[in-house]
Design a protein around this motif. Sequence first.
Motif, PDB file in Angstrom:
ATOM      1  N   LEU A 102       0.851  -1.178   0.000  1.00  0.00           N
ATOM      2  CA  LEU A 102       0.000   0.000   0.000  1.00  0.00           C
ATOM      3  C   LEU A 102       0.891   1.233   0.000  1.00  0.00           C
ATOM      4  CD1 LEU A 102      -3.282   0.630   1.708  1.00  0.00           C
ATOM      5  CD2 LEU A 102      -1.489   2.299   2.101  1.00  0.00           C
ATOM      6  N   ASN A 103       0.582   2.162  -0.885  1.00  0.00           N
ATOM      7  CA  ASN A 103       1.269   3.452  -0.914  1.00  0.00           C
ATOM      8  C   ASN A 103       0.377   4.475  -0.228  1.00  0.00           C
ATOM      9  OD1 ASN A 103       3.676   2.890  -2.417  1.00  0.00           O
ATOM     10  ND2 ASN A 103       2.429   2.740  -4.254  1.00  0.00           N
ATOM     11  N   CYS A 104       0.817   4.953   0.920  1.00  0.00           N
ATOM     12  CA  CYS A 104       0.065   5.975   1.642  1.00  0.00           C
ATOM     13  C   CYS A 104       0.233   7.300   0.901  1.00  0.00           C
ATOM     14  CB  CYS A 104       0.598   6.090   3.075  1.00  0.00           C
ATOM     15  SG  CYS A 104      -0.313   7.253   4.096  1.00  0.00           S
ATOM     16  N   PRO A 105      -0.790   8.138   0.852  1.00  0.00           N
ATOM     17  CA  PRO A 105      -0.664   9.441   0.204  1.00  0.00           C
ATOM     18  C   PRO A 105       0.466  10.306   0.778  1.00  0.00           C
ATOM     19  CG  PRO A 105      -2.967   8.947   0.561  1.00  0.00           C
ATOM     20  CD  PRO A 105      -2.176   7.875   1.267  1.00  0.00           C
TER      21      PRO A 105
ATOM     22  N   GLN B 158      -2.511   0.003   9.909  1.00  0.00           N
ATOM     23  CA  GLN B 158      -3.199   0.562  11.067  1.00  0.00           C
ATOM     24  C   GLN B 158      -2.201   1.183  12.048  1.00  0.00           C
ATOM     25  OE1 GLN B 158      -5.680  -2.821  12.112  1.00  0.00           O
ATOM     26  NE2 GLN B 158      -7.416  -1.909  11.035  1.00  0.00           N
ATOM     27  N   ALA B 159      -1.038   0.565  12.231  1.00  0.00           N
ATOM     28  CA  ALA B 159      -0.005   1.130  13.104  1.00  0.00           C
ATOM     29  C   ALA B 159       0.527   2.436  12.515  1.00  0.00           C
ATOM     30  CB  ALA B 159       1.126   0.126  13.297  1.00  0.00           C
ATOM     31  N   HIS B 160       0.723   2.477  11.198  1.00  0.00           N
ATOM     32  CA  HIS B 160       1.191   3.697  10.522  1.00  0.00           C
ATOM     33  C   HIS B 160       0.172   4.824  10.699  1.00  0.00           C
ATOM     34  CE1 HIS B 160       2.777   6.406   7.472  1.00  0.00           C
ATOM     35  NE2 HIS B 160       1.582   6.394   6.884  1.00  0.00           N
ATOM     36  N   LEU B 161      -1.087   4.517  10.507  1.00  0.00           N
ATOM     37  CA  LEU B 161      -2.130   5.528  10.665  1.00  0.00           C
ATOM     38  C   LEU B 161      -2.147   6.084  12.085  1.00  0.00           C
ATOM     39  CD1 LEU B 161      -5.015   3.816   8.692  1.00  0.00           C
ATOM     40  CD2 LEU B 161      -3.826   5.912   8.039  1.00  0.00           C
ATOM     41  N   LYS B 162      -2.034   5.212  13.056  1.00  0.00           N
ATOM     42  CA  LYS B 162      -2.059   5.635  14.459  1.00  0.00           C
ATOM     43  C   LYS B 162      -0.863   6.531  14.776  1.00  0.00           C
ATOM     44  CE  LYS B 162      -2.765   3.828  19.063  1.00  0.00           C
ATOM     45  NZ  LYS B 162      -3.042   2.656  19.870  1.00  0.00           N
ATOM     46  N   ALA B 163       0.311   6.195  14.230  1.00  0.00           N
ATOM     47  CA  ALA B 163       1.535   6.935  14.529  1.00  0.00           C
ATOM     48  C   ALA B 163       1.661   8.236  13.741  1.00  0.00           C
ATOM     49  CB  ALA B 163       2.752   6.053  14.249  1.00  0.00           C
ATOM     50  N   GLU B 164       1.239   8.221  12.487  1.00  0.00           N
ATOM     51  CA  GLU B 164       1.493   9.346  11.588  1.00  0.00           C
ATOM     52  C   GLU B 164       0.269  10.170  11.213  1.00  0.00           C
ATOM     53  OE1 GLU B 164       4.594  10.163  10.863  1.00  0.00           O
ATOM     54  OE2 GLU B 164       5.366   8.381  11.884  1.00  0.00           O
ATOM     55  N   HIS B 165      -0.916   9.610  11.358  1.00  0.00           N
ATOM     56  CA  HIS B 165      -2.142  10.284  10.915  1.00  0.00           C
ATOM     57  C   HIS B 165      -3.216  10.167  11.998  1.00  0.00           C
ATOM     58  CE1 HIS B 165      -0.242  10.402   6.976  1.00  0.00           C
ATOM     59  NE2 HIS B 165      -0.073   9.097   7.042  1.00  0.00           N
ATOM     60  N   GLU B 166      -2.938  10.776  13.135  1.00  0.00           N
ATOM     61  CA  GLU B 166      -3.835  10.685  14.282  1.00  0.00           C
ATOM     62  C   GLU B 166      -5.267  11.043  13.886  1.00  0.00           C
ATOM     63  OE1 GLU B 166      -4.212  12.673  18.669  1.00  0.00           O
ATOM     64  OE2 GLU B 166      -2.254  12.597  17.715  1.00  0.00           O
TER      65      GLU B 166
ATOM     66  N   TYR C 299       5.597   3.817   1.878  1.00  0.00           N
ATOM     67  CA  TYR C 299       5.317   2.582   1.154  1.00  0.00           C
ATOM     68  C   TYR C 299       5.302   1.461   2.182  1.00  0.00           C
ATOM     69  CZ  TYR C 299       5.771  -1.096  -2.361  1.00  0.00           C
ATOM     70  OH  TYR C 299       5.567  -2.197  -3.153  1.00  0.00           O
ATOM     71  N   ILE C 300       4.171   0.807   2.350  1.00  0.00           N
ATOM     72  CA  ILE C 300       4.007  -0.198   3.397  1.00  0.00           C
ATOM     73  C   ILE C 300       3.807  -1.567   2.746  1.00  0.00           C
ATOM     74  CG2 ILE C 300       2.619  -0.879   5.394  1.00  0.00           C
ATOM     75  CD1 ILE C 300       1.730   2.153   5.467  1.00  0.00           C
TER      76      ILE C 300
ATOM     77  N   ARG D 106     -10.244  -3.219   7.926  1.00  0.00           N
ATOM     78  CA  ARG D 106      -9.540  -4.166   7.048  1.00  0.00           C
ATOM     79  C   ARG D 106     -10.012  -4.045   5.588  1.00  0.00           C
ATOM     80  NH1 ARG D 106      -6.877  -9.082   7.384  1.00  0.00           N
ATOM     81  NH2 ARG D 106      -7.246 -10.443   5.610  1.00  0.00           N
ATOM     82  N   GLU D 107     -11.314  -4.000   5.384  1.00  0.00           N
ATOM     83  CA  GLU D 107     -11.851  -3.932   4.019  1.00  0.00           C
ATOM     84  C   GLU D 107     -11.380  -2.682   3.283  1.00  0.00           C
ATOM     85  OE1 GLU D 107     -16.067  -4.501   3.817  1.00  0.00           O
ATOM     86  OE2 GLU D 107     -15.975  -6.329   5.012  1.00  0.00           O
ATOM     87  N   ALA D 108     -11.382  -1.550   3.955  1.00  0.00           N
ATOM     88  CA  ALA D 108     -10.953  -0.304   3.318  1.00  0.00           C
ATOM     89  C   ALA D 108      -9.465  -0.344   2.974  1.00  0.00           C
ATOM     90  CB  ALA D 108     -11.256   0.878   4.229  1.00  0.00           C
ATOM     91  N   ILE D 109      -8.663  -0.878   3.873  1.00  0.00           N
ATOM     92  CA  ILE D 109      -7.219  -0.975   3.630  1.00  0.00           C
ATOM     93  C   ILE D 109      -6.946  -1.886   2.442  1.00  0.00           C
ATOM     94  CG2 ILE D 109      -5.037  -1.826   4.576  1.00  0.00           C
ATOM     95  CD1 ILE D 109      -6.086  -0.823   7.342  1.00  0.00           C
TER      96      ILE D 109
END
Length: 48
Positions: free
Chosen positions: A5-8, A26-34, A12-13, A40-43
């Motif tokens: 997945l390439n985050c905007p 989900q860990a990236h979102l929590k750490a970087e995009h509070e 790159y995850i 799961r389906e959306a990801i």
Amino acid sequence: MKTRLNCPCGEYITGADEDELVEKVQAHLKAEHEGREYDREAILFMAS
């Protein structure tokens, strides 16, 4: 199976499988995009 997945934000995850990818995103979102949360389906919809 989707494992990348390439985050905007430019991050790159990758995961060994879909479960690991979802966990890492989900860990990236929590750490970087509070305040941003995706299930799961959306990801997996955004992943390749």
